[in-house]
Motif scaffolding. Structure first.
Motif, PDB file in Angstrom:
ATOM      1  N   PRO A 669       8.520 110.884  58.877  1.00 47.85           N
ATOM      2  CA  PRO A 669       8.431 109.426  59.083  1.00 47.85           C
ATOM      3  C   PRO A 669       9.270 108.626  58.093  1.00 47.85           C
ATOM      4  CG  PRO A 669       6.274 110.411  59.293  1.00 47.85           C
ATOM      5  CD  PRO A 669       7.186 111.496  58.796  1.00 47.85           C
ATOM      6  N   HIS A 670       9.419 109.112  56.891  1.00 52.19           N
ATOM      7  CA  HIS A 670      10.264 108.457  55.894  1.00 52.19           C
ATOM      8  C   HIS A 670      10.856 109.569  55.024  1.00 52.19           C
ATOM      9  CE1 HIS A 670      11.854 105.312  53.409  1.00 52.19           C
ATOM     10  NE2 HIS A 670      11.114 104.373  53.968  1.00 52.19           N
ATOM     11  N   LYS A 671      11.689 109.190  54.082  1.00 51.58           N
ATOM     12  CA  LYS A 671      12.268 110.210  53.213  1.00 51.58           C
ATOM     13  C   LYS A 671      11.173 110.889  52.399  1.00 51.58           C
ATOM     14  CE  LYS A 671      13.393 106.717  49.702  1.00 51.58           C
ATOM     15  NZ  LYS A 671      14.483 106.026  48.999  1.00 51.58           N
ATOM     16  N   VAL A 672      11.413 112.140  52.031  1.00 52.20           N
ATOM     17  CA  VAL A 672      10.440 112.933  51.275  1.00 52.20           C
ATOM     18  C   VAL A 672      11.166 113.576  50.096  1.00 52.20           C
ATOM     19  CG1 VAL A 672       8.978 114.972  51.319  1.00 52.20           C
ATOM     20  CG2 VAL A 672       8.949 113.387  53.246  1.00 52.20           C
ATOM     21  N   LYS A 673      10.562 113.463  48.912  1.00 46.46           N
ATOM     22  CA  LYS A 673      11.126 114.057  47.705  1.00 46.46           C
ATOM     23  C   LYS A 673      10.073 114.948  47.055  1.00 46.46           C
ATOM     24  CE  LYS A 673      14.291 110.206  46.811  1.00 46.46           C
ATOM     25  NZ  LYS A 673      14.766 109.197  45.829  1.00 46.46           N
ATOM     26  N   LEU A 674      10.523 116.109  46.589  1.00 46.12           N
ATOM     27  CA  LEU A 674       9.645 117.082  45.958  1.00 46.12           C
ATOM     28  C   LEU A 674      10.125 117.372  44.540  1.00 46.12           C
ATOM     29  CD1 LEU A 674       9.131 117.601  49.084  1.00 46.12           C
ATOM     30  CD2 LEU A 674       8.623 119.952  48.458  1.00 46.12           C
ATOM     31  N   ALA A 675       9.247 117.967  43.751  1.00 48.65           N
ATOM     32  CA  ALA A 675       9.626 118.430  42.423  1.00 48.65           C
ATOM     33  C   ALA A 675       8.703 119.578  42.022  1.00 48.65           C
ATOM     34  CB  ALA A 675       9.556 117.311  41.396  1.00 48.65           C
ATOM     35  N   VAL A 676       9.252 120.497  41.224  1.00 51.78           N
ATOM     36  CA  VAL A 676       8.456 121.601  40.675  1.00 51.78           C
ATOM     37  C   VAL A 676       8.713 121.652  39.176  1.00 51.78           C
ATOM     38  CG1 VAL A 676       7.926 124.052  40.773  1.00 51.78           C
ATOM     39  CG2 VAL A 676       8.771 122.882  42.832  1.00 51.78           C
ATOM     40  N   LYS A 689       6.081 112.349  42.716  1.00 54.13           N
ATOM     41  CA  LYS A 689       6.835 112.665  43.923  1.00 54.13           C
ATOM     42  C   LYS A 689       5.923 112.651  45.153  1.00 54.13           C
ATOM     43  CE  LYS A 689      10.621 113.485  41.596  1.00 54.13           C
ATOM     44  NZ  LYS A 689      11.720 112.500  41.590  1.00 54.13           N
ATOM     45  N   ASP A 690       6.540 112.725  46.321  1.00 49.98           N
ATOM     46  CA  ASP A 690       5.749 112.826  47.545  1.00 49.98           C
ATOM     47  C   ASP A 690       4.930 114.115  47.535  1.00 49.98           C
ATOM     48  OD1 ASP A 690       6.790 110.422  48.963  1.00 49.98           O
ATOM     49  OD2 ASP A 690       8.678 111.493  48.787  1.00 49.98           O
ATOM     50  N   VAL A 691       5.554 115.191  47.073  1.00 51.80           N
ATOM     51  CA  VAL A 691       4.828 116.429  46.777  1.00 51.80           C
ATOM     52  C   VAL A 691       5.331 116.921  45.435  1.00 51.80           C
ATOM     53  CG1 VAL A 691       4.303 118.789  47.476  1.00 51.80           C
ATOM     54  CG2 VAL A 691       4.647 117.040  49.224  1.00 51.80           C
ATOM     55  N   ALA A 705       1.349 112.504  47.402  1.00 56.48           N
ATOM     56  CA  ALA A 705       1.200 111.048  47.504  1.00 56.48           C
ATOM     57  C   ALA A 705       1.547 110.299  46.231  1.00 56.48           C
ATOM     58  CB  ALA A 705      -0.221 110.675  47.960  1.00 56.48           C
ATOM     59  N   GLY A 706       2.549 110.793  45.502  1.00 53.97           N
ATOM     60  CA  GLY A 706       3.052 110.043  44.357  1.00 53.97           C
ATOM     61  C   GLY A 706       4.137 109.067  44.790  1.00 53.97           C
ATOM     62  N   ALA A 707       4.542 108.215  43.879  1.00 57.19           N
ATOM     63  CA  ALA A 707       5.594 107.241  44.184  1.00 57.19           C
ATOM     64  C   ALA A 707       6.270 106.826  42.889  1.00 57.19           C
ATOM     65  CB  ALA A 707       5.021 106.017  44.896  1.00 57.19           C
ATOM     66  N   MET A 710       9.529 101.207  44.520  1.00 58.03           N
ATOM     67  CA  MET A 710       9.024  99.851  44.345  1.00 58.03           C
ATOM     68  C   MET A 710       7.570  99.863  43.865  1.00 58.03           C
ATOM     69  SD  MET A 710      10.751  97.906  47.582  1.00 58.03           S
ATOM     70  CE  MET A 710      10.092  96.333  47.058  1.00 58.03           C
ATOM     71  N   ASP A 711       6.850 100.930  44.247  1.00 62.69           N
ATOM     72  CA  ASP A 711       5.524 101.163  43.698  1.00 62.69           C
ATOM     73  C   ASP A 711       5.586 102.399  42.812  1.00 62.69           C
ATOM     74  OD1 ASP A 711       4.203  99.050  45.001  1.00 62.69           O
ATOM     75  OD2 ASP A 711       4.080 100.224  46.845  1.00 62.69           O
ATOM     76  N   VAL A 712       4.828 102.390  41.724  1.00 65.33           N
ATOM     77  CA  VAL A 712       4.754 103.541  40.835  1.00 65.33           C
ATOM     78  C   VAL A 712       3.338 104.096  40.914  1.00 65.33           C
ATOM     79  CG1 VAL A 712       4.991 104.377  38.483  1.00 65.33           C
ATOM     80  CG2 VAL A 712       6.509 102.580  39.317  1.00 65.33           C
ATOM     81  N   LYS A 713       3.205 105.369  41.297  1.00 66.27           N
ATOM     82  CA  LYS A 713       1.882 105.939  41.526  1.00 66.27           C
ATOM     83  C   LYS A 713       1.901 107.424  41.189  1.00 66.27           C
ATOM     84  CE  LYS A 713      -1.496 106.787  45.202  1.00 66.27           C
ATOM     85  NZ  LYS A 713      -1.407 108.256  45.095  1.00 66.27           N
ATOM     86  N   GLU A 714       0.885 107.863  40.481  1.00 70.04           N
ATOM     87  CA  GLU A 714       0.744 109.277  40.143  1.00 70.04           C
ATOM     88  C   GLU A 714       0.243 110.052  41.355  1.00 70.04           C
ATOM     89  OE1 GLU A 714      -1.563 112.078  36.814  1.00 70.04           O
ATOM     90  OE2 GLU A 714      -1.780 109.894  36.806  1.00 70.04           O
ATOM     91  N   THR A 715       0.663 111.303  41.462  1.00 73.11           N
ATOM     92  CA  THR A 715       0.192 112.139  42.565  1.00 73.11           C
ATOM     93  C   THR A 715      -1.320 112.354  42.479  1.00 73.11           C
ATOM     94  OG1 THR A 715       0.718 114.100  41.245  1.00 73.11           O
ATOM     95  CG2 THR A 715       2.346 113.411  42.890  1.00 73.11           C
TER      96      THR A 715
END
Length: 812
Positions: A669-676, A689-691, A705-707, A710-715
């Motif tokens: 539905p929108h862009k998705v970014k991951l990190a390990v 990150k998104d994941v 569900a991190g961001a 424009m919004d900053v949110k912890e996973t």
């Protein structure tokens, strides 16, 4: 009766509101001519910040369009300045030489931004933040560009945040020791600075600008007095405004810091009025919209011969920056006989400070939690004795009496004179009267009273008043339809596509009652995605129903060139790949090569006609598209993990590569970014990150569900798993569940907020059969739709490559 002639100079927010009052009360009283130096009419300047940030468009902030002026018989001379005024003859001379007579004249010339007379201030690319043109200049900046903002006040920070949201590298330079020093104390200023830095904005305090540097007449940087050079492509001065009094002064009106006016908004000439940022009243100047609207109402009454008095009021300030909730009102300076009540919650980033003088609340600063700001502001304005509630005052209206109560009760406790809408000066009583008179929804209240029609920060309070006043008759606002083509929401469309087994766009238009034959640019991409997600075997992707960047397989830049980003699995590359990128950059004269935040290399400035050829060259070296333009997987950021780092607990790089190779080419539905991240030190920033997966000794912590935009949110923690394989399975299942259920253009954090993390866990973590189904569904769609667009175009490019090489040789 012959109409009197009224000439208004300036089509800003103050004169616009005055014309509303005047033409509503007496539509035939005046023959009105409106001059404006800008080539447009009245628009809501305080909403330029959301336009800059991309939250709104210019069309959405137009207050008065051409039809509005025409309906009121107002002659508009937009794009025309006034050259002179002869008060004895009562005439106005336009810039083109036209001479117009008047009976009454109103100045609404506003203010001009103060430009520090630094060496180089007249270079191209040095702007203020004042009008639409300034906003468009900032909107032209994007990733890879650097901007310096001089000024850490309200306007400068809104400009900085808006550009940072567009991917611009922004530095704020402020001469004082903390931000917004006129509205905030040091503690709140510190929290604000920290929040802005979390958005990627660099803040330099106690920094004195010395010289603006340029090359070939264009700005290239700012030098500070300590010798530091800050490179920039654009420099924004947001250091204050000055009343625009030049025209009034030349006409012989009494002028101080602004055009002098009395309580009726009359100047030293009884036939001339002035309102807005250009005026001075009892020694005060005005830069916020609320007093300007009060002046507008008084001026309209004065023009109609009615008694009216303008009174200055205590003002409040709110910052229009996503993720920075800030409120300031009254006087919070230290002084004899004053005491503070302070509440701090560092973990939540909440700070509140109340300033009490005797038995009165005289000032309030709130950061991180401003829900009770209206109540505190009302206490400041009323001067009410707060002695009896002093012990619980800091906790707000919902805790008076020592127990927590329903928030509606707190709204009910507000007196009728409590101000709800600060921009328009609308009190609770006015709104309640409008509701009792038939304004039964938010739109009707806005139309009737103007409450929540400006900056929108009071919308929640207005909705609470609707609920309180209407009781059982109150209906929550209906969800917005997907677009103007239909009356259905995104959720309705998704549900009906599944339940009615609609497997083509034509079926959707026909069966769901679309008002247009083929949809529009808003609904077509969404419907195309929903059909792809639900019917991967039956539905054929429609490239024309994708956004232009997805159709071009590249991000278009402001000059019409494109950005090309090869995929680098988990941020890992090889000398061969780097040579191929360097060769391509040379061959196609790529002006900018940038390392991105997702650990990749971006080739910026590629010509559209060169895209197939540069793709083919990179493809030959084994590089595939990084899909930096797609609504799909963008990047998987990694740290070096156990391969090199002494703190690494697992092979984070290897896991990141496997995840990217599994998920690449997918559409979401929108862009998705991951990190390990290889350990809890979190060098790969997995917790926003998104994941995001954090490796620990016992296995893998999977967050979703991190961001960090424009919004900053912890996973939020989805689960802990012991093996790499299970971490991949859970991630794939989460992505597929998101694909199957989310609203188009909702990032994962917005979707999870709607459905709840517990629901997601029940499907992805707890129900192993459902997890297996989701994984199988994802793999099925990948087997059909995953392809590298660069490879597809490479064949076409190969046919023309000899000709392209000849062209390049000729150019050399």
């Amino acid at each position: 009766m012959t109409k009197q002639k009224l000439i208004v100079i300036g089509a800003g927010m103050a004169t616009g509101r005055m014309l509303e009052h005047l033409t509503d009360a007496a539509p035939d009283a005046y023959d009105i001519t409106l001059f404006n130096a800008e080539p447009r009419g009245n628009y809501n300047r305080i909403m330029l910040s959301p336009v800059l940030a991309g939250d709104k468009t210019y069309d959405e902030i137009i207050t008065h369009d051409d039809a509005w002026y025409a309906a009121r018989g107002i002659t508009c001379r937009f794009g025309e300045a006034v050259a002179g005024i002869d008060r004895s003859a009562k005439t106005v001379t336009a810039a083109n030489g036209d001479v117009l007579t008047y009976d009454k004249l109103v100045f609404g010339t506003g203010s001009t931004p103060f430009m520090i007379p630094l060496p180089g201030h007249d270079l191209e690319g040095v702007i203020a933040y004042r009008d639409l043109e300034d906003t468009e200049a900032m909107m032209a900046m994007g990733p890879g560009k650097k901007v310096v903002v001089i000024g850490g006040g309200l306007l400068g920070l809104e400009a900085a945040a808006g550009m940072a949201a567009r991917g611009v590298e922004v530095t704020v330079v402020h001469i004082m020791g903390h931000l917004m020093e006129r509205q905030l104390d040091e503690a709140a200023g510190y929290l604000l600075k920290s929040s802005l830095e979390a958005k990627g904005i660099t803040v330099r305090l106690r920094a004195n600008s010395k010289e603006i540097l340029g090359t070939a007449g264009r700005v290239r940087g700012l030098m500070l007095d300590d010798g530091t050079e800050l490179p920039c492509d654009l420099l924004v001065m947001a250091v204050g405004i000055r009343p625009n009094v030049a025209l009034a002064q030349s006409a012989g009106l009494a002028v101080g810091k602004g055009i002098n006016v009395d309580d009726q908004m009359l100047t030293s000439d009884a036939n001339v009025l002035a309102i807005g940022e250009c005026v001075e009243h009892d020694g005060a100047l005005f830069g916020l919209v609320a007093p300007l609207y009060d002046q507008a109402k008084v001026a309209a009454q004065t023009l109609l011969g009615e008694a009216a008095v303008f009174k200055q009021k205590t003002l409040s300030t709110k910052l229009k920056v996503t993720g920075c909730d800030l409120f300031s009102a009254g006087d919070f300076a230290d002084g004899e006989g004053r005491e503070d009540i302070v509440f701090r919650d560092p973990a939540r980033g909440v700070y509140k400070r109340l300033v009490i003088e005797g038995t009165r609340l005289v000032g309030a600063v709130m950061y991180g939690d401003t829900a009770d700001s209206t109540w505190f502001f009302g206490l400041i304005q009323s001067g009410e004795n707060i002695s009896k509630i002093r012990e619980t005052l800091i906790f707000g209206p919902a805790y008076q009496g020592g127990v927590s109560v329903d928030p509606l009760s707190a709204v009910a406790a507000l007196p009728p004179e409590a101000e709800i809408c600060g921009c328009n000066g609308i009190c609770k009583g006015t709104i309640v009267t409008a509701i009792e008179g038939g304004a039964s929804d938010l739109g009707a209240v806005r139309t009737t009273t103007k409450a929540s029609a400006s900056c929108g920060t009071c919308t929640g309070l207005v909705e609470q008043l609707l609920q309180l006043t209407l009781g059982d008759q109150f209906q929550k606002p209906a969800a917005q339809p997907i677009c103007g083509c239909c009356d259905l929401t995104h959720e309705d469309v998704r549900r009906l596509i599944k339940s009615q087994e609609l497997k083509s766009q034509e079926a959707v238009w026909q069966e769901l009652g679309w008002k247009t034959r083929n949809g529009c640019h808003v609904c077509r991409p969404a419907v195309n995605f929903y059909l792809l997600a639900d019917w991967p075997l039956e539905y054929q992707d429609d490239p024309q129903s994708r956004f232009v960047n997805e159709r071009k397989h590249a991000n278009i830049q402001k000059d019409g060139t494109f950005s090309v980003v090869p995929r680098m699995w988990g941020g890992i590359t090889t000398p061969t790949e780097l040579r191929a990128i360097a060769d391509a950059a040379d061959k196609y004269n790529v002006p900018t090569v940038k390392v991105t935040g997702g650990q990749r290399i971006d080739l910026l400035g590629v010509k559209g006609e060169d895209l197939p050829f540069i793709w083919a060259d990179l493809n030959k070296a084994g590089l595939v598209s990084g899909h930096a333009y797609s609504k799909g997987l963008r990047t998987v950021k990694t740290c070096v993990g156990t391969d090199h780092c002494r703190f690494g607990t697992q092979d984070s790089t290897g896991l990141g590569i496997k995840l990217e190779q599994t998920l690449w080419g997918s559409w979401t539905p929108h862009k998705v970014k991951l990190a390990v991240s290889g350990c809890p030190r979190n060098c790969a920033e997995a917790t926003c990150k998104d994941v995001g997966i954090v490796c620990v000794d016992s296995g893998y912590q999977v967050g979703v569900a991190g961001a960090a935009g424009m919004d900053v949110k912890e996973t939020e923690r989805l689960c802990d798993v012991p093996t790499e394989a299970e971490a991949i399975d859970v991630t794939v299942a989460f992505i597929q569940l998101y694909r199957e259920n989310a609203k188009y253009l909702d990032r994962p954090y917005k979707w999870v907020a709607k459905v709840g993390l517990d629901w997601v866990k029940s499907r992805v973590v707890d129900d192993l059969d459902e997890r297996a189904r989701l994984i199988a569904a994802f793999e099925l769609s990948q087997s059909i739709y995953r392809k590298d667009p660069w490879a597809e175009h490479a064949k076409q490019a190969e046919a023309y490559q000899p000709l392209a090489d000849l062209t390049l040789e000729a150019a050399e």
